[in-house]
Design an enzyme around this catalytic site. Structure first.
Site, PDB file in Angstrom:
ATOM      1  N   GLY A 105      -6.896  -2.650   9.232  1.00  0.00           N
ATOM      2  CA  GLY A 105      -7.151  -1.606   8.230  1.00  0.00           C
ATOM      3  C   GLY A 105      -7.566  -0.276   8.804  1.00  0.00           C
ATOM      4  O   GLY A 105      -6.816   0.356   9.555  1.00  0.00           O
ATOM      5  N   LYS A 142      -0.459  -9.764  12.819  1.00  0.00           N
ATOM      6  CA  LYS A 142      -1.248  -8.725  13.508  1.00  0.00           C
ATOM      7  C   LYS A 142      -1.361  -9.044  14.995  1.00  0.00           C
ATOM      8  O   LYS A 142      -1.301  -8.140  15.834  1.00  0.00           O
ATOM      9  CB  LYS A 142      -2.632  -8.624  12.862  1.00  0.00           C
ATOM     10  CG  LYS A 142      -2.569  -8.046  11.442  1.00  0.00           C
ATOM     11  CD  LYS A 142      -3.863  -8.302  10.698  1.00  0.00           C
ATOM     12  CE  LYS A 142      -3.867  -7.623   9.343  1.00  0.00           C
ATOM     13  NZ  LYS A 142      -4.967  -8.084   8.462  1.00  0.00           N
ATOM     14  N   GLY A 173      -9.657  -6.713  -3.536  1.00  0.00           N
ATOM     15  CA  GLY A 173      -8.470  -6.018  -3.011  1.00  0.00           C
ATOM     16  C   GLY A 173      -8.201  -6.288  -1.549  1.00  0.00           C
ATOM     17  O   GLY A 173      -7.461  -5.553  -0.899  1.00  0.00           O
ATOM     18  N   ASP A 205      -0.979 -13.728   8.109  1.00  0.00           N
ATOM     19  CA  ASP A 205      -1.331 -12.313   8.229  1.00  0.00           C
ATOM     20  C   ASP A 205      -1.947 -12.027   9.607  1.00  0.00           C
ATOM     21  O   ASP A 205      -1.560 -11.070  10.287  1.00  0.00           O
ATOM     22  CB  ASP A 205      -2.308 -11.938   7.102  1.00  0.00           C
ATOM     23  CG  ASP A 205      -2.721 -10.491   7.159  1.00  0.00           C
ATOM     24  OD1 ASP A 205      -1.943  -9.631   6.714  1.00  0.00           O
ATOM     25  OD2 ASP A 205      -3.827 -10.199   7.674  1.00  0.00           O
ATOM     26  N   LYS A 217       2.445  -5.223   8.095  1.00  0.00           N
ATOM     27  CA  LYS A 217       2.421  -6.049   9.322  1.00  0.00           C
ATOM     28  C   LYS A 217       3.403  -7.192   9.273  1.00  0.00           C
ATOM     29  O   LYS A 217       3.965  -7.590  10.292  1.00  0.00           O
ATOM     30  CB  LYS A 217       1.017  -6.558   9.623  1.00  0.00           C
ATOM     31  CG  LYS A 217       0.308  -7.278   8.489  1.00  0.00           C
ATOM     32  CD  LYS A 217      -0.510  -6.313   7.701  1.00  0.00           C
ATOM     33  CE  LYS A 217      -0.829  -6.792   6.311  1.00  0.00           C
ATOM     34  NZ  LYS A 217      -2.236  -6.809   6.017  1.00  0.00           N
ATOM     35  N   VAL A 220      -3.404  -0.193  -2.055  1.00  0.00           N
ATOM     36  CA  VAL A 220      -3.423   0.841  -1.008  1.00  0.00           C
ATOM     37  C   VAL A 220      -2.787   2.145  -1.522  1.00  0.00           C
ATOM     38  O   VAL A 220      -3.344   3.234  -1.344  1.00  0.00           O
ATOM     39  CB  VAL A 220      -2.698   0.345   0.277  1.00  0.00           C
ATOM     40  CG1 VAL A 220      -2.713   1.425   1.352  1.00  0.00           C
ATOM     41  CG2 VAL A 220      -3.348  -0.938   0.809  1.00  0.00           C
TER      42      VAL A 220
HETATM   43  N1  LIG Z   1      -4.906  -4.435   0.679  1.00  0.00           N
HETATM   44  C1  LIG Z   1      -5.310  -4.332   1.954  1.00  0.00           C
HETATM   45  O1  LIG Z   1      -6.496  -4.470   2.273  1.00  0.00           O
HETATM   46  C2  LIG Z   1      -4.323  -4.038   3.039  1.00  0.00           C
HETATM   47  C3  LIG Z   1      -2.974  -4.049   2.814  1.00  0.00           C
HETATM   48  N2  LIG Z   1      -2.102  -3.790   3.827  1.00  0.00           N
HETATM   49  C4  LIG Z   1      -0.661  -3.795   3.601  1.00  0.00           C
HETATM   50  O2  LIG Z   1      -0.352  -2.721   2.722  1.00  0.00           O
HETATM   51  C5  LIG Z   1       0.774  -3.073   1.934  1.00  0.00           C
HETATM   52  C6  LIG Z   1       0.411  -2.929   0.464  1.00  0.00           C
HETATM   53  O3  LIG Z   1      -0.688  -3.776   0.187  1.00  0.00           O
HETATM   54  P1  LIG Z   1      -1.454  -3.701  -1.231  1.00  0.00           P
HETATM   55  O4  LIG Z   1      -1.504  -2.309  -1.711  1.00  0.00           O
HETATM   56  O5  LIG Z   1      -2.705  -4.463  -1.033  1.00  0.00           O
HETATM   57  O6  LIG Z   1      -0.459  -4.571  -2.125  1.00  0.00           O
HETATM   58  P2  LIG Z   1      -0.273  -4.505  -3.710  1.00  0.00           P
HETATM   59  O7  LIG Z   1       0.419  -5.757  -4.086  1.00  0.00           O
HETATM   60  O8  LIG Z   1      -1.557  -4.151  -4.381  1.00  0.00           O
HETATM   61  O9  LIG Z   1       0.715  -3.253  -3.885  1.00  0.00           O
HETATM   62  C7  LIG Z   1       2.093  -3.287  -3.643  1.00  0.00           C
HETATM   63  C8  LIG Z   1       2.747  -2.529  -4.765  1.00  0.00           C
HETATM   64  O10 LIG Z   1       4.139  -2.391  -4.478  1.00  0.00           O
HETATM   65  C9  LIG Z   1       4.842  -2.558  -5.697  1.00  0.00           C
HETATM   66  N3  LIG Z   1       6.236  -2.907  -5.398  1.00  0.00           N
HETATM   67  C10 LIG Z   1       6.748  -4.097  -5.062  1.00  0.00           C
HETATM   68  N4  LIG Z   1       8.081  -3.998  -4.884  1.00  0.00           N
HETATM   69  C11 LIG Z   1       8.403  -2.716  -5.100  1.00  0.00           C
HETATM   70  C12 LIG Z   1       9.633  -2.002  -5.065  1.00  0.00           C
HETATM   71  N5  LIG Z   1      10.775  -2.595  -4.789  1.00  0.00           N
HETATM   72  N6  LIG Z   1       9.605  -0.672  -5.348  1.00  0.00           N
HETATM   73  C13 LIG Z   1       8.426  -0.059  -5.639  1.00  0.00           C
HETATM   74  N7  LIG Z   1       7.246  -0.696  -5.696  1.00  0.00           N
HETATM   75  C14 LIG Z   1       7.244  -2.004  -5.427  1.00  0.00           C
HETATM   76  C15 LIG Z   1       4.080  -3.647  -6.428  1.00  0.00           C
HETATM   77  O11 LIG Z   1       4.368  -3.610  -7.822  1.00  0.00           O
HETATM   78  C16 LIG Z   1       2.638  -3.281  -6.110  1.00  0.00           C
HETATM   79  O12 LIG Z   1       2.093  -2.403  -7.075  1.00  0.00           O
HETATM   80  C17 LIG Z   1       1.157  -4.508   2.357  1.00  0.00           C
HETATM   81  O13 LIG Z   1       2.129  -4.431   3.368  1.00  0.00           O
HETATM   82  C18 LIG Z   1      -0.131  -5.043   2.930  1.00  0.00           C
HETATM   83  O14 LIG Z   1       0.080  -6.076   3.864  1.00  0.00           O
HETATM   84  C19 LIG Z   1      -2.535  -3.460   5.100  1.00  0.00           C
HETATM   85  C20 LIG Z   1      -3.857  -3.433   5.383  1.00  0.00           C
HETATM   86  C21 LIG Z   1      -4.868  -3.754   4.388  1.00  0.00           C
HETATM   87  N1  LIG Z   2      -5.006  -9.298   3.571  1.00  0.00           N
HETATM   88  C1  LIG Z   2      -5.412  -8.554   4.712  1.00  0.00           C
HETATM   89  C2  LIG Z   2      -5.432  -7.087   4.381  1.00  0.00           C
HETATM   90  C3  LIG Z   2      -5.478  -6.248   5.573  1.00  0.00           C
HETATM   91  O1  LIG Z   2      -4.655  -6.288   6.462  1.00  0.00           O
HETATM   92  C4  LIG Z   2      -6.806  -8.996   5.151  1.00  0.00           C
HETATM   93  O2  LIG Z   2      -7.444  -9.746   4.408  1.00  0.00           O
HETATM   94  O3  LIG Z   2      -7.213  -8.623   6.244  1.00  0.00           O
HETATM   95 NA    NA Z   3      -5.941  -0.015  12.043  1.00  0.00          NA
END
Ligand SMILES: NC(=O)C1=CN([C@@H]2O[C@H](COP(=O)(O)OP(=O)(O)OC[C@H]3O[C@@H](n4cnc5c(N)ncnc54)[C@H](O)[C@@H]3O)[C@@H](O)[C@H]2O)C=CC1
Ligand SMILES: N[C@@H](CC=O)C(=O)O
Ligand code: NA
Length: 428
Positions: A128, A199, A181, A195, A99, A9
């Site tokens: 999302g 939500k 992703g 998850d 979430k 993200v």
């Molecule tokens: N991927 C998706 O489709 C969606 C994700 N989300 C939420 O968005 C958030 C991020 O998700 P993603 O980007 O998919 O996860 P991701 O795992 O790809 O990215 C998280 C990043 O944070 C970094 N990180 C971890 N601890 C850290 C710290 N202490 N300081 C700095 N960086 C740190 C990790 O190295 C990683 O690069 C989560 O809360 C997830 O639930 C929400 C909706 C959809």
């Molecule tokens: N892992 C979640 C990401 C979005 O919230 C999903 O699959 O819906």
């Molecule tokens: Na939304």
């Protein structure tokens, strides 16, 4: 502003900030400047990300004087919670997609937002890209919501869809969802329903103005969904979907209801229902409100760019608030309705039994249902002899009575195996 986390993200947030800088500045009335990005591994090459912005000291970044908005896309409980709290305490507005944190300890975050007068926006955390929380927090706040029901996890919808349409295996479909992703860092959160439960808690809290946390949500994931369940659904012209359901349970005399039911489980829904045509990682949510009637929200529920779109929407909103000296909505949980146990929730079951094909079997099975006060809507036999199976669909009954019936059936000599049990939703 500061960005915490630069994964799926975060990378897309950086891209949109760069590609749409001029438009965003025009919409806000001031430029949006990224002061720093907190990452875990600063040496990793990130396409399109200025290495000079990277830091491993997230705590220092969130309190910097040149930062007035903090975007958290790290995920998990800590250090995300401490960072958001520090940011709000330092007078920053915050945006989060987290979430898991909001559902586990949203109360602490909302209290901090109130105490420090900070904006706390979290549209990306549920479904999302789909605008769903803002409609609940703002557009529908004058209405009386009865029910929120839908598909809020993209990964599990992707897996179930692949199983239904291509007969794909569970693990293979999960790996594809991870590569695209959609999945959480630990995909157990997706497949075990954590998850979706997080939500559901966020949605129920906003819909019913009642405190609901992840622990209050009845949760079942999709790991127990078998190919027999999927085939059974097909035979019923239905499809299996992981549903999140938040319902106000009416009491005979009180408008506010007896309490709320918040639950997540795989259920059979008719193929003719709009939720059945939600494919791949798409999400769809129905909101049923007294005056508004039934509203449907549909779109991309997961993935870097769609989620970043919701983050950017929040960013423009809080930036406009800062420029105009305004503030965003605060959460109120004045209704304080109890969250009712699953056993009291009224549902319907589809039950498939491997039985001995002999006289009196149907009567014995029917007697077990009657013993628990569960009425049968339809029953049919599939196959004969050693392959005989009974498929029973019940009328609505308290979940406790339905699960007691299943336990009773398992104990009958003439039942070789209860081969499929699934709740039935959205067909009445
Ligand atoms: N991927 C998706 O489709 C969606 C994700 N989300 C939420 O968005 C958030 C991020 O998700 P993603 O980007 O998919 O996860 P991701 O795992 O790809 O990215 C998280 C990043 O944070 C970094 N990180 C971890 N601890 C850290 C710290 N202490 N300081 C700095 N960086 C740190 C990790 O190295 C990683 O690069 C989560 O809360 C997830 O639930 C929400 C909706 C959809
Ligand atoms: N892992 C979640 C990401 C979005 O919230 C999903 O699959 O819906
Ligand atoms: Na939304």
């Amino acid at each position: 502003m500061a960005l915490l986390g630069c994964g799926v993200v975060g990378t897309e947030v950086v891209r949109l900030l760069r590609d749409q800088a001029d438009d965003l500045a025009a919409r806000v009335g001031a430029p949006l400047e990224l002061a720093g990005i907190a990452v875990r591994r600063p040496d990793r090459v990130r396409q399109g990300v200025d290495p000079a912005l990277l830091t491993t000291d997230a705590h220092a970044l969130v309190t910097r004087d040149d930062v007035d908005i903090v975007i958290e896309v790290i995920g998990g409980i800590e250090p995300a919670r401490s960072l958001l709290l520090e940011a709000m305490k330092s007078g920053k507005s915050v945006i989060t997609a987290n979430k898991a944190l909001l559902a586990e300890d949203g109360a602490t975050l909302f209290a901090a937002a109130r105490e420090y007068g900070a904006d706390l926006y979290y549209e990306a955390s549920v479904a999302g890209a789909i605008p769903l929380l803002r409609p609940l927090r703002e557009s529908l706040v004058g209405d009386h919501v009865h029910r929120v029901l839908g598909i809020v996890n993209g990964t599990t919808n992707y897996i179930l869809d692949q199983m239904d349409t291509h007969g794909a295996g569970f693990n293979e479909a999960l790996q594809e969802a991870q590569a695209l992703g959609y999945a959480e860092a630990d995909p157990t959160a997706d497949v075990e329903g954590f998850d979706a439960a997080a939500k559901a808690a966020i949605l129920a809290q906003l819909a019913f103005h009642t405190p609901v946390s992840a622990a209050d949500v009845h949760r079942e994931g999709i790991t127990e969904v078998t190919s027999a369940d999927v085939a059974g659904a097909k035979a019923m012209d239905s499809v299996v979907k992981l549903l999140a359901i938040c319902e106000r349970i009416p009491s005979p005399d009180g408008r506010n209801g007896r309490g709320v039911s918040v639950r997540v489980y795989p259920a059979m829904i008719p193929r003719s229902h709009p939720l059945a045509s939600v494919r791949e990682a798409y999400n769809a949510v129905f909101v049923e409100a007294e005056s508004a009637g039934s509203l449907m929200f549909y779109g991309a529920g997961a993935g870097g760019a769609p989620t970043a779109s919701a983050v950017l929407g929040d960013l423009v909103a809080v930036a406009r608030n800062l420029v105009g000296g305004a503030s965003g909505p605060v959460e109120v949980t004045y209704a304080s309705l109890p969250v009712l146990p699953m056993g009291e929730t009224v549902t319907r079951y589809y039950i498939q039994l491997d039985v001995a094909d002999q006289a009196g079997v149907l009567a014995t099975v029917a007697e077990e249902f009657a013993r628990h006060g569960v009425s049968i809507q339809a029953v049919r036999q599939v196959g004969f002899g050693d392959d005989a199976q009974l498929v029973v669909v019940t009328h609505r009954a308290p979940d406790a009575a339905l699960s007691a019936t299943v336990r009773g059936l398992r104990g009958l000599d003439i039942v070789r195996e209860v081969s499929s049990v699934m709740r039935v939703e959205a067909d009445e």
